[in-house]
Structure formats: structure tokens, C-alpha cells
Write a protein that holds these residues in place. Structure first.
Motif, PDB file in Angstrom:
ATOM      1  N   ASP A  17      52.897  44.547  36.860  1.00  0.00           N
ATOM      2  CA  ASP A  17      51.642  44.465  36.101  1.00  0.00           C
ATOM      3  C   ASP A  17      50.769  43.274  36.497  1.00  0.00           C
ATOM      4  O   ASP A  17      49.579  43.242  36.198  1.00  0.00           O
ATOM      5  N   SER A  18      51.339  42.281  37.173  1.00  0.00           N
ATOM      6  CA  SER A  18      50.558  41.108  37.563  1.00  0.00           C
ATOM      7  C   SER A  18      50.021  41.216  38.997  1.00  0.00           C
ATOM      8  O   SER A  18      49.552  40.232  39.557  1.00  0.00           O
ATOM      9  N   ALA A  19      50.044  42.415  39.566  1.00  0.00           N
ATOM     10  CA  ALA A  19      49.569  42.626  40.937  1.00  0.00           C
ATOM     11  C   ALA A  19      48.097  42.237  41.069  1.00  0.00           C
ATOM     12  O   ALA A  19      47.316  42.369  40.133  1.00  0.00           O
ATOM     13  N   VAL A  20      47.749  41.735  42.237  1.00  0.00           N
ATOM     14  CA  VAL A  20      46.374  41.325  42.532  1.00  0.00           C
ATOM     15  C   VAL A  20      45.747  42.393  43.410  1.00  0.00           C
ATOM     16  O   VAL A  20      46.322  42.801  44.416  1.00  0.00           O
ATOM     17  N   ARG A  21      44.554  42.834  43.035  1.00  0.00           N
ATOM     18  CA  ARG A  21      43.874  43.891  43.782  1.00  0.00           C
ATOM     19  C   ARG A  21      42.788  43.294  44.670  1.00  0.00           C
ATOM     20  O   ARG A  21      41.983  42.476  44.228  1.00  0.00           O
ATOM     21  N   ARG A  22      42.777  43.713  45.922  1.00  0.00           N
ATOM     22  CA  ARG A  22      41.713  43.367  46.869  1.00  0.00           C
ATOM     23  C   ARG A  22      41.235  44.672  47.482  1.00  0.00           C
ATOM     24  O   ARG A  22      41.934  45.279  48.291  1.00  0.00           O
TER      25      ARG A  22
END
Length: 78
Positions: A17-22
Motif C-alpha cells: 500500500d505504500s508503493a510510489v507511482r511514477r
């Protein structure tokens, strides 16, 4: 979030849930999303992506040094 793996080359971390989106890619942490800028480590200290990023940085520095040492305008010695 499903059990996909971080998009950082060499990273083995699963996304949560703490994934970073680019854009359309997801990374396990901000360091991976930034390409380990300033040699910041992955959230998992055992992950090989940090070592790989350091190696790529060293290779890049060596390439730059060689370019500075041997400019193309110098004549070839006899």
C-alpha cells in the motif's frame, strides 16, 4: 495492491500500500522511484537493487573520467 514487484532494475521487493507511482510504473519506495539518487538505499537493506545502482553510478563516473582524460581533439601519438 497486488503482489507485483517493484519496477526498479534489480529490485526484488513486492509492492504494498505504500508503493510510489511514477507515471504508469510502481516502486516499493521513494529511493527506487528516484533511481537511487545520491546512493539512497532501498527500503529493504538486503535488496540487490541498491548495490546495482551503486555499480551503475561508479561505471558512469568512470566513463565520465575517461571522456575527460582523452578528449577527441587530441592527436594520436605515433
Amino acid at each position: 495492491m497486488n503482489s507485483e514487484v517493484c519496477q526498479c532494475p534489480g529490485c526484488i521487493c513486492e509492492l504494498d500500500d505504500s508503493a510510489v507511482r511514477r507515471g504508469d510504473q510502481f516502486f516499493c519506495c521513494q529511493a527506487c522511484a528516484d533511481g537511487h539518487h545520491q546512493e539512497r538505499a532501498c527500503r529493504d537493506p538486503e535488496c540487490p537493487c541498491t548495490d546495482r545502482a551503486r555499480q551503475n553510478s561508479s561505471d558512469s563516473q568512470l566513463d565520465h573520467s575517461l571522456e575527460e582524460t582523452f578528449p577527441a581533439s587530441d592527436p594520436i601519438s605515433p
